[in-house]
Scaffold this motif. Structure first.
Motif, mmCIF file in Angstrom:
data_model
loop_
_atom_site.group_PDB
_atom_site.id
_atom_site.type_symbol
_atom_site.label_atom_id
_atom_site.label_comp_id
_atom_site.label_asym_id
_atom_site.label_seq_id
_atom_site.Cartn_x
_atom_site.Cartn_y
_atom_site.Cartn_z
ATOM 1 N N MET A 106 0.833 -1.203 0.000
ATOM 2 C CA MET A 106 0.000 0.000 0.000
ATOM 3 C C MET A 106 0.871 1.258 0.000
ATOM 4 S SD MET A 106 -3.394 -0.699 2.275
ATOM 5 C CE MET A 106 -2.798 -1.725 3.615
ATOM 6 N N TYR A 107 1.952 1.225 0.787
ATOM 7 C CA TYR A 107 2.877 2.357 0.814
ATOM 8 C C TYR A 107 3.494 2.597 -0.565
ATOM 9 C CZ TYR A 107 3.182 3.524 5.785
ATOM 10 O OH TYR A 107 2.925 3.966 7.043
ATOM 11 N N ALA A 108 4.042 1.527 -1.150
ATOM 12 C CA ALA A 108 4.743 1.670 -2.429
ATOM 13 C C ALA A 108 3.792 2.231 -3.493
ATOM 14 C CB ALA A 108 5.328 0.334 -2.860
ATOM 15 N N GLU A 109 2.568 1.705 -3.569
ATOM 16 C CA GLU A 109 1.588 2.174 -4.550
ATOM 17 C C GLU A 109 1.258 3.652 -4.341
ATOM 18 O OE1 GLU A 109 0.518 0.752 -7.328
ATOM 19 O OE2 GLU A 109 2.048 -0.703 -6.703
ATOM 20 N N GLU A 110 1.001 3.974 -3.084
ATOM 21 C CA GLU A 110 0.597 5.349 -2.767
ATOM 22 C C GLU A 110 1.732 6.338 -3.059
ATOM 23 O OE1 GLU A 110 -2.366 6.092 -2.105
ATOM 24 O OE2 GLU A 110 -2.412 8.046 -1.099
ATOM 25 N N TYR A 111 2.963 5.981 -2.712
ATOM 26 C CA TYR A 111 4.082 6.895 -2.932
ATOM 27 C C TYR A 111 4.338 7.073 -4.435
ATOM 28 C CZ TYR A 111 5.335 7.551 1.974
ATOM 29 O OH TYR A 111 5.326 7.927 3.296
ATOM 30 N N LYS A 112 4.131 6.008 -5.210
ATOM 31 C CA LYS A 112 4.266 6.153 -6.666
ATOM 32 C C LYS A 112 3.186 7.088 -7.205
ATOM 33 C CE LYS A 112 5.552 1.612 -7.436
ATOM 34 N NZ LYS A 112 5.456 0.344 -8.154
ATOM 35 N N ARG A 113 1.972 6.927 -6.699
ATOM 36 C CA ARG A 113 0.861 7.780 -7.121
ATOM 37 C C ARG A 113 1.125 9.246 -6.766
ATOM 38 N NH1 ARG A 113 -4.550 8.412 -6.661
ATOM 39 N NH2 ARG A 113 -4.523 8.568 -4.401
ATOM 40 N N HIS A 114 2.008 9.450 -5.810
ATOM 41 C CA HIS A 114 2.336 10.812 -5.393
ATOM 42 C C HIS A 114 3.685 11.267 -5.951
ATOM 43 C CE1 HIS A 114 -1.031 12.069 -2.861
ATOM 44 N NE2 HIS A 114 -1.264 10.776 -2.847
ATOM 45 N N GLY A 115 4.113 10.619 -7.031
ATOM 46 C CA GLY A 115 5.242 11.126 -7.799
ATOM 47 C C GLY A 115 6.598 10.568 -7.433
ATOM 48 N N ALA A 116 6.672 9.657 -6.445
ATOM 49 C CA ALA A 116 7.982 9.104 -6.084
ATOM 50 C C ALA A 116 8.461 8.150 -7.177
ATOM 51 C CB ALA A 116 7.891 8.367 -4.752
ATOM 52 N N PRO A 117 9.751 8.215 -7.537
ATOM 53 C CA PRO A 117 10.287 7.252 -8.503
ATOM 54 C C PRO A 117 10.133 5.836 -7.936
ATOM 55 C CG PRO A 117 11.947 8.900 -7.881
ATOM 56 C CD PRO A 117 10.772 9.116 -6.997
ATOM 57 N N PRO A 118 9.940 4.846 -8.821
ATOM 58 C CA PRO A 118 9.692 3.483 -8.340
ATOM 59 C C PRO A 118 10.750 2.978 -7.359
ATOM 60 C CG PRO A 118 9.407 3.596 -10.714
ATOM 61 C CD PRO A 118 9.903 4.942 -10.280
ATOM 62 N N ASP A 119 12.036 3.338 -7.592
ATOM 63 C CA ASP A 119 13.075 2.803 -6.691
ATOM 64 C C ASP A 119 12.900 3.333 -5.269
ATOM 65 O OD1 ASP A 119 13.818 5.318 -7.810
ATOM 66 O OD2 ASP A 119 15.840 5.045 -6.995
ATOM 67 N N VAL A 120 12.476 4.581 -5.158
ATOM 68 C CA VAL A 120 12.250 5.143 -3.826
ATOM 69 C C VAL A 120 11.029 4.490 -3.184
ATOM 70 C CG1 VAL A 120 11.647 7.241 -2.539
ATOM 71 C CG2 VAL A 120 13.345 7.351 -4.368
ATOM 72 N N ALA A 121 9.951 4.397 -3.967
ATOM 73 C CA ALA A 121 8.714 3.828 -3.429
ATOM 74 C C ALA A 121 8.930 2.379 -2.985
ATOM 75 C CB ALA A 121 7.604 3.914 -4.470
ATOM 76 N N GLU A 122 9.642 1.625 -3.823
ATOM 77 C CA GLU A 122 9.792 0.202 -3.519
ATOM 78 C C GLU A 122 10.842 -0.084 -2.443
ATOM 79 O OE1 GLU A 122 10.011 -1.196 -7.499
ATOM 80 O OE2 GLU A 122 7.855 -0.816 -7.672
ATOM 81 N N ALA A 123 11.694 0.917 -2.199
ATOM 82 C CA ALA A 123 12.694 0.745 -1.142
ATOM 83 C C ALA A 123 12.031 0.505 0.205
ATOM 84 C CB ALA A 123 13.591 1.978 -1.065
ATOM 85 N N PHE A 124 10.787 0.945 0.309
ATOM 86 C CA PHE A 124 10.056 0.729 1.558
ATOM 87 C C PHE A 124 10.136 -0.729 1.991
ATOM 88 C CE2 PHE A 124 6.649 0.192 4.466
ATOM 89 C CZ PHE A 124 6.559 1.411 5.108
#
Ligand SMILES: [Zn+2]
Length: 313
Positions: A106-124
């Motif tokens: 849920m975090y990774a999806e939401e952070y991507k939806r808010h403009g975070a590059p995939p590597d940052v979002a998925e680092a979670f």
């Protein structure tokens, strides 16, 4: 003295230590927070108790302020060497004690939806303490926790006060000589207030309400750092910090931007966003997002839903 403080190391965490408070409690002892599930921390806790002349088996109560790894994950050790009653805020049990995979996704999806590059979002999935201390969390959530409700009168002369914000179910423990504030009020840093994947949870709004709720002229004993002589003074500083932050976010929004773009442009005490490691980037994005959610509810900003979410005044 009515209680003792043990400074328990936090290997691999910038904070350096967590305070575990030891209170005399009936014919045993109560702990407020327990520390991180590592060898160094476990040794330090056992040695600290020994230096106070306390046998681990004499610990009869454990009060946790919130679910973060540095506060809770050593609880399993206590459960092995003693049989304490374990207490945590009811909302932590309801909203957080679930599958890490689900939360992380849920975090990774939401952070991507808010403009975070995939590597940052998925680092979670990799760097977050919930991932790094996953095994300990799995053990800890199997323990028999007693849910703490707002206003509960507890043993050891403590009263619980719900202080959601830093986490959804954060609790501070009030004694007649001061307040054990956990991460709700810290002396040197501002506690991280981030988005949570919980419907209708507005973290900054809750946090500011929780700050006002504990604003009293008494001593404060935080989970990190030294005792504060006057809780209300520190509360006032934290309230004005967030006022300034809200004004800063509004000022930055001259044109539509994503949460990520705003986080990139905010002035951070730790230096420029681009120099952050991915771990601190995640916290910064969460912090920007919590301020935007607050402004949205105030009607000061609105969102434009495209493939990603933009914010505008
Ligand atoms: Zn925390």
């Amino acid at each position: 003295m009515s209680f003792f403080r043990l400074k328990i190391p936090l290997p691999g965490m910038e904070l350096g230590h967590v305070n575990v408070y030891v209170l005399r409690c009936g014919d045993g002892y109560g702990l407020i927070d327990v520390g991180l599930a590592t060898y160094d921390a476990a040794l330090s806790l056992v040695r600290g108790l020994k230096s106070l002349g306390i046998k681990p088996a004499e610990i009869t109560k454990v009060y946790v302020t919130h679910f973060h790894a540095d506060h809770i994950t050593l609880a399993q050790l206590l459960a092995e060497v003693a049989s304490p009653d374990l207490y945590i805020g009811e909302k932590e049990l309801m909203d957080i004690a679930t599958s890490f995979e689900e939360l992380a996704k849920m975090y990774a999806e939401e952070y991507k939806r808010h403009g975070a590059p995939p590597d940052v979002a998925e680092a979670f999935l990799k760097v977050h303490p919930m991932a790094r201390f996953r095994k300990a969390f799995e053990d800890v959530w199997k323990l028999d926790w007693r849910p703490v409700r707002d206003g509960d009168a507890l043993d050891c002369g403590l009263k619980a006060v719900w202080t959601p914000g830093h986490t959804p179910g954060h609790v501070v423990y009030v004694a007649d000589f001061g307040v054990f504030t956990g991460d709700h009020v810290l002396p040197k840093i501002t506690p991280n207030i981030s988005w949570y994947p919980i419907p209708d949870f507005n973290p900054l709004k809750e946090y500011l309400q929780s700050l006002r709720k504990v604003s009293r002229a008494t001593k404060a004993f935080p989970a990190h750092g030294d005792e504060m002589p006057d809780l209300s003074t520190r509360v006032a500083e934290l309230l004005s910090h967030h006022e300034r932050r809200l004004a800063e976010v509004l000022k930055l929004l001259k044109e539509p931007m994503t949460t990520y773009q705003i986080a990139q442009r905010m002035a951070w005490d730790a230096g420029p966003f681009e120099q952050f490691d991915v771990y601190n980037k995640i916290f910064a994005i969460g912090e920007a997002y919590s301020h935007l959610l607050y402004l949205e509810e105030q009607g000061a900003v609105r969102r434009i839903e495209k493939d990603v979410v933009y914010w505008t005044r």
